[in-house]
Design an enzyme around this catalytic site. Sequence first.
Site, PDB file in Angstrom:
ATOM      1  N   GLN A  13       0.830  -1.217   0.000  1.00 40.22           N
ATOM      2  CA  GLN A  13       0.000   0.000   0.000  1.00 40.22           C
ATOM      3  C   GLN A  13       0.861   1.263   0.000  1.00 40.22           C
ATOM      4  OE1 GLN A  13      -1.958   1.009   3.640  1.00 40.22           O
ATOM      5  NE2 GLN A  13      -3.544   2.240   2.655  1.00 40.22           N
ATOM      6  N   ASP A  54      14.100 -11.764  -1.795  1.00 43.13           N
ATOM      7  CA  ASP A  54      13.541 -11.891  -0.457  1.00 43.13           C
ATOM      8  C   ASP A  54      14.488 -11.188   0.513  1.00 43.13           C
ATOM      9  OD1 ASP A  54      12.764 -12.817   2.113  1.00 43.13           O
ATOM     10  OD2 ASP A  54      11.895 -14.627   1.211  1.00 43.13           O
ATOM     11  N   TYR A 144       3.485  -8.253  15.537  1.00 42.23           N
ATOM     12  CA  TYR A 144       3.864  -7.097  14.711  1.00 42.23           C
ATOM     13  C   TYR A 144       4.400  -5.970  15.608  1.00 42.23           C
ATOM     14  CZ  TYR A 144       2.956  -2.996  11.657  1.00 42.23           C
ATOM     15  OH  TYR A 144       3.045  -1.841  10.933  1.00 42.23           O
TER      16      TYR A 144
END
Length: 318
Positions: A13, A54, A144
Amino acid sequence: MKKKILIVGAVGQIGSELTLKMREIYGGSNVIASTRKTPPSEAVLNGGPFEYFDVRDRAALGAVCDKYGVTHIVNMAAILSAAGEKDPLLAWDINMNGLINILELAREKKMQQVLVPSSIAVFGPETPRENTPQETVLRPTTMYGITKVAGELLGDYYVRKFGLDVRGLRYPGIISHETLPGGGTTDYAVAIFYEAIQNKRYTCFLKENTRLPMMYMPDCLKATIDLMEADFSKLKHHSDFNVSAMSFTPGELAAEIKKHIRDFTIEYQPDFRQAIADSWPDSIDDSAAREEWGWKPSYDLAAMTKDMIENLKKKLLK
Ligand code: AKB
């Protein structure tokens, strides 16, 4: 000195819009976009260099840095709060091992700067909820949040121990109309607009009165680039700036949307994300960011809602 900026996580985003904005400012060939596997938009792919790797693979990251002579890394790769609760070890792996690879390479290669966003997820239930101070209790309850607290501490450690220029800001929920967010607790504040425009109804996964700090994408891009460009010698903080723009509840957002879409209706079916939202602040004190690098947002709830609806109508009702 010329900047060669590597954006890790450039299809998400924020990363996708930050890539386009930074290419506008610094030139297409000076901003290298990258991701692990999700294909980028045409605009991101065609506007400058693009690489797949990655971030947990230090050799692959190092090879890309050498290929382009990278001087700055912006790390947008992260597993967010809700996705992180579904797979906590993956969140730890990507958020922490990716970050340490970036910091170590930046140190070894004597890069000019690393920018690592943090989040309001660093706060927890014991943190003061209103006007949450810059310096406060950091005892998050999500994986998180734990990785973001550790990331802030690591960033400050690299500044102190190795003299590496590391900067970061605690993003609130980010609202935008280009790329959908994924895996966050604040994602409802984007999904509601798509549903309001396409179906005139939305079922919210948070309760009506859950107040959270939020920011519109133009302010998010401005905050990120302004912090990146700030004079290092003026910064007293480094990896953990509180930034604030607006705070609202799903009920207040729905009422604002109704001013533009009169027959819009909302219902509430809270799920596991309610507990995450309940552990985060209502509003944020960002005076350190205002004082140290001149942060000032432009969009409030009304201006953001109007702009979101105008832009999404163009995109969705073609
Ligand atoms: C999330 O909801 O997990 C993110 C964040 C606040 O960092 N949008």
